[in-house]
Design an enzyme around this catalytic site. Structure first.
Site, PDB file in Angstrom:
ATOM      1  N   THR A 127       0.814  -1.223   0.000  1.00  0.00           N
ATOM      2  CA  THR A 127       0.000   0.000   0.000  1.00  0.00           C
ATOM      3  C   THR A 127       0.844   1.267   0.000  1.00  0.00           C
ATOM      4  OG1 THR A 127      -1.693  -1.205   1.192  1.00  0.00           O
ATOM      5  CG2 THR A 127      -1.845   1.189   1.281  1.00  0.00           C
ATOM      6  N   GLU A 187      -5.925  -5.797   3.947  1.00  0.00           N
ATOM      7  CA  GLU A 187      -5.803  -6.870   2.928  1.00  0.00           C
ATOM      8  C   GLU A 187      -6.985  -6.826   1.953  1.00  0.00           C
ATOM      9  OE1 GLU A 187      -4.024 -10.586   3.882  1.00  0.00           O
ATOM     10  OE2 GLU A 187      -3.025  -9.789   5.665  1.00  0.00           O
TER      11      GLU A 187
HETATM   12  N1  COS Z   1      -3.491 -14.407  -8.440  1.00  0.00           N
HETATM   13  C1  COS Z   1      -2.570 -14.223  -9.416  1.00  0.00           C
HETATM   14  N2  COS Z   1      -2.678 -13.249 -10.368  1.00  0.00           N
HETATM   15  C2  COS Z   1      -3.756 -12.444 -10.299  1.00  0.00           C
HETATM   16  C3  COS Z   1      -4.746 -12.587  -9.310  1.00  0.00           C
HETATM   17  C4  COS Z   1      -4.590 -13.620  -8.362  1.00  0.00           C
HETATM   18  N3  COS Z   1      -5.493 -13.812  -7.401  1.00  0.00           N
HETATM   19  N4  COS Z   1      -5.687 -11.630  -9.492  1.00  0.00           N
HETATM   20  C5  COS Z   1      -5.305 -10.928 -10.567  1.00  0.00           C
HETATM   21  N5  COS Z   1      -4.135 -11.427 -11.054  1.00  0.00           N
HETATM   22  C6  COS Z   1      -3.418 -10.970 -12.245  1.00  0.00           C
HETATM   23  C7  COS Z   1      -4.359 -10.908 -13.442  1.00  0.00           C
HETATM   24  O1  COS Z   1      -4.424 -12.179 -14.081  1.00  0.00           O
HETATM   25  C8  COS Z   1      -3.692  -9.873 -14.314  1.00  0.00           C
HETATM   26  O2  COS Z   1      -2.596 -10.495 -14.970  1.00  0.00           O
HETATM   27  P1  COS Z   1      -2.082 -10.012 -16.440  1.00  0.00           P
HETATM   28  O3  COS Z   1      -1.640  -8.588 -16.302  1.00  0.00           O
HETATM   29  O4  COS Z   1      -0.950 -10.950 -16.705  1.00  0.00           O
HETATM   30  O5  COS Z   1      -3.251 -10.155 -17.369  1.00  0.00           O
HETATM   31  C9  COS Z   1      -3.120  -8.894 -13.298  1.00  0.00           C
HETATM   32  O6  COS Z   1      -2.999  -9.620 -12.068  1.00  0.00           O
HETATM   33  C10 COS Z   1      -3.996  -7.688 -13.096  1.00  0.00           C
HETATM   34  O7  COS Z   1      -5.250  -8.117 -12.612  1.00  0.00           O
HETATM   35  P2  COS Z   1      -6.549  -7.213 -12.661  1.00  0.00           P
HETATM   36  O8  COS Z   1      -6.763  -6.738 -14.066  1.00  0.00           O
HETATM   37  O9  COS Z   1      -7.632  -7.963 -12.000  1.00  0.00           O
HETATM   38  O10 COS Z   1      -6.099  -5.942 -11.794  1.00  0.00           O
HETATM   39  P3  COS Z   1      -6.909  -4.685 -11.276  1.00  0.00           P
HETATM   40  O11 COS Z   1      -6.066  -3.492 -11.433  1.00  0.00           O
HETATM   41  O12 COS Z   1      -8.273  -4.681 -11.873  1.00  0.00           O
HETATM   42  O13 COS Z   1      -6.949  -4.927  -9.687  1.00  0.00           O
HETATM   43  C11 COS Z   1      -7.869  -5.636  -7.611  1.00  0.00           C
HETATM   44  C12 COS Z   1      -7.582  -5.939  -9.089  1.00  0.00           C
HETATM   45  C13 COS Z   1      -8.726  -4.393  -7.443  1.00  0.00           C
HETATM   46  C14 COS Z   1      -8.612  -6.862  -7.145  1.00  0.00           C
HETATM   47  C15 COS Z   1      -6.527  -5.454  -6.854  1.00  0.00           C
HETATM   48  O14 COS Z   1      -5.911  -4.241  -7.169  1.00  0.00           O
HETATM   49  C16 COS Z   1      -6.702  -5.535  -5.348  1.00  0.00           C
HETATM   50  O15 COS Z   1      -6.794  -6.627  -4.794  1.00  0.00           O
HETATM   51  N6  COS Z   1      -6.739  -4.365  -4.670  1.00  0.00           N
HETATM   52  C17 COS Z   1      -6.766  -4.337  -3.227  1.00  0.00           C
HETATM   53  C18 COS Z   1      -5.362  -4.348  -2.723  1.00  0.00           C
HETATM   54  C19 COS Z   1      -5.306  -4.763  -1.310  1.00  0.00           C
HETATM   55  O16 COS Z   1      -5.860  -5.769  -0.905  1.00  0.00           O
HETATM   56  N7  COS Z   1      -4.568  -3.985  -0.530  1.00  0.00           N
HETATM   57  C20 COS Z   1      -4.323  -4.287   0.824  1.00  0.00           C
HETATM   58  C21 COS Z   1      -2.854  -4.291   0.991  1.00  0.00           C
HETATM   59  S1  COS Z   1      -2.241  -5.482   2.041  1.00  0.00           S
HETATM   60  S2  COS Z   1      -2.655  -4.812   3.821  1.00  0.00           S
END
Ligand code: COS
Length: 379
Positions: A126, A363
Site C-alpha cells: 500500500t 488486505e
Molecule cells: N493471483 C494471481 N494473479 C492475479 C490474481 C490472483 N489472485 N488476481 C489478478 N491477477 C493478475 C491478473 O491475471 C492480471 O494479470 P495479467 O496482467 O498478466 O493479465 C493482473 O494480475 C492484473 O489483474 P486485474 O486486471 O484484476 O487488476 P486490477 O487493477 O483490476 O486490480 C484488484 C484488481 C482491485 C482486485 C486489486 O488491485 C486488489 O486486490 N486491490 C486491493 C489491494 C489490497 O488488498 N490492498 C491491501 C494491501 S495489504 S494490507
C-alpha cells in the site's frame, strides 16, 4: 459435519489455545491500552513454532497445512487481535511469497530467520496513492548494474517498526498499471530505507503499523522476488491466502466477544434473574453463535481448498467479506448484552469492537472483496 478436523488439527487448536491463554491473554489489555507492540511475545511465538507455520521443515518451519494455520490465527486472535495480525502478516504476507516465489538461495537466506522469529516479516504494498488500486504503485525500482535503486513511500505496513525482512512492491519497468510492478526482498538495515513511527489507531492498538520510506535505497538485484514485471501476480496470490488469515482473525475476535457476552448474561441479574433468562438476550446469543459459525466455515472452506491446491481466491474473498461484517456485528451485539458497562474499558467487549473494525479494511476492503467475488460470476 462438512469439516471434521483431523487429530493433528485438533491438537494444533488445543495447544495454540493453551499457549495463547497462558502467554498472550494476560498482556492483551495492557498492550491495547498502552499501544505497545508485544515484543516479549515474539521469541515465545518462535519457540512454539508459530512463526514458521507456513515455512517448510527444510527451512526451519513446520510446513503446517493452511487449515491448521488459520485455526492457530483464530486462537491467537481470540486472546489478542494484535498478536493475531502480528503472526498473520509475518506468515501469510512475508514468509509465504518467499516460500512460493523465492529462489533456492533466497529461501536459504531468509526463511530460517523468519521461522525462528530471529527476524519478523512485513509486506509493503500500500502507498498513499495506491490503496485499493494496488496496480497504481508509484514506488520505483531502477536497475543499476547488480542492484536496484528504490525510491518512494509505503503506508500502513503491519509489523513495520519491528520487521527485519520486508517483501516490497515497486515499479521497475515502463509497462503500464499492474504489469510494471516487481516484488523485492528488502532488509531492514538497507541504507536509504527508513521506517517512520507507528500510526495511532482505533483498534489492534499494539500492532506496529508504519510508513516506509525509500530514498535511493540500493538492494541487490538478487533480491528480486519472482519474475521482473510479475510482482502484481505475487501480491495477488499472496493476498489470496492472506485474506483467509484475516477472516480467521475476525472469527477469533468475534468468538472472544461472544464468550464474554455469554458469561456476562449468566452473571448479570436484572428483574430478579440472570439476563440470560430473557428472550431478548437469548436471541442475541443465538444470532451471534450462528454468525460466527458461518464465518468459521467459510474460513475452513477457503483454507481447505488452498490445502488441496485448488483455486481459493474467491473463497478467501468470501470468507474475508463475511467475517469482516460478522465480526463487527457480533462485537457490537456483545456490547449490547453488557449494556452500559460494555461501553466502558472495565470489560473487553469495547476492545473487541474496536479490533473487529479493521477486518473489513486491511488486505482489501469489503468493497474490493465484492469486486473480486463478482468478477468470478460476471466474467
Ligand atoms: N493471483 C494471481 N494473479 C492475479 C490474481 C490472483 N489472485 N488476481 C489478478 N491477477 C493478475 C491478473 O491475471 C492480471 O494479470 P495479467 O496482467 O498478466 O493479465 C493482473 O494480475 C492484473 O489483474 P486485474 O486486471 O484484476 O487488476 P486490477 O487493477 O483490476 O486490480 C484488484 C484488481 C482491485 C482486485 C486489486 O488491485 C486488489 O486486490 N486491490 C486491493 C489491494 C489490497 O488488498 N490492498 C491491501 C494491501 S495489504 S494490507
Amino acid at each position: 459435519m462438512p469439516f471434521q478436523l483431523s487429530d493433528e488439527q485438533q491438537l494444533t487448536q488445543s495447544s495454540v489455545r493453551e499457549f495463547a491463554e497462558a502467554e498472550v491473554l494476560p498482556i492483551a489489555v495492557e498492550v491495547d491500552r498502552n499501544h505497545r507492540f508485544p515484543e516479549e511475545t515474539v521469541p515465545k511465538l518462535g519457540e512454539m513454532g508459530l512463526l514458521g507455520m507456513l515455512i517448510p521443515e527444510e527451512y526451519g518451519g513446520s510446513g503446517m497445512d493452511p487449515l491448521s494455520y488459520n485455526i492457530a490465527i483464530e486462537e491467537l486472535s481470540r486472546c489478542c487481535a494484535t498478536t493475531g495480525v502480528l503472526v498473520e502478516a509475518h506468515s501469510s504476507l512475508c514468509s509465504w511469497p518467499i516460500v512460493h516465489y523465492g529462489t533456492e538461495e533466497q529461501k536459504r537466506k531468509y526463511l530460517p530467520d523468519l521461522a525462528s522469529g530471529a527476524k519478523l516479516g512485513a509486506f509493503g504494498l500500500t502507498e498513499p496513492n495506491a490503496g485499493s488500486d494496488a496496480g497504481g504503485t508509484q514506488t520505483t525500482a531502477v536497475r543499476d548494474g547488480d542492484e536496484f535503486i528504490l525510491n518512494g513511500q509505503k503506508v500502513f505496513i503491519t509489523n513495520g517498526g519491528y520487521a527485519g525482512t520486508f517483501v516490497v512492491f515497486a515499479r521497475s519497468t515502463d509497462a503500464p498499471g499492474t504489469r510494471g510492478v516487481s516484488a523485492f526482498i528488502v532488509e531492514r538495515d538497507t541504507p536509504g530505507f527508513t521506517v517512520a513511527p507507528p500510526e495511532d489507531k482505533l483498534g489492534i492498538c499494539g500492532s506496529s503499523t508504519t510508513p516506509l520510506f525509500f530514498d535511493n535505497a540500493r538492494i541487490p538485484a538478487a533480491n528480486l522476488l519472482g519474475e521482473e514485471g510479475k510482482g502484481f501476480h505475487v501480491a495477488m496470490a499472496t493476498l489470496d491466502g492472506g485474506r483467509t488469515g484475516i477472516a480467521a482473525q475476525g472469527v477469533g475476535i468475534a468468538q472472544a466477544a461472544f464468550e464474554e457476552a455469554v458469561k456476562y448474561a449468566k452473571e448479570r441479574v436484572q428483574f430478579g434473574a440472570p439476563i440470560a433468562k430473557l428472550q431478548a438476550i437469548q436471541w442475541m446469543i443465538a444470532d451471534m453463535a450462528t454468525d460466527i459459525e458461518a464465518g468459521r466455515l467459510l474460513v475452513y472452506q477457503a483454507a481447505d481448498l488452498e490445502g488441496r491446491g485448488e483455486p481459493h481466491g474467491n473463497a478467501s474473498a468470501m470468507a474475508k467479506l463475511y467475517c469482516g461484517q460478522m465480526a463487527t456485528r457480533v462485537t457490537n451485539e456483545a456490547i449490547q448484552v453488557h449494556g452500559g458497562v460494555g461501553y466502558t474499558a472495565a470489560y473487553s467487549a469495547e476492545r473487541h469492537y474496536r479490533d473487529a473494525r479493521i477486518i473489513g479494511i486491511y488486505e482489501g476492503t469489503n468493497e474490493i472483496q465484492r469486486l473480486v467475488i463478482s468478477r468470478n460470476y460476471l466474467k
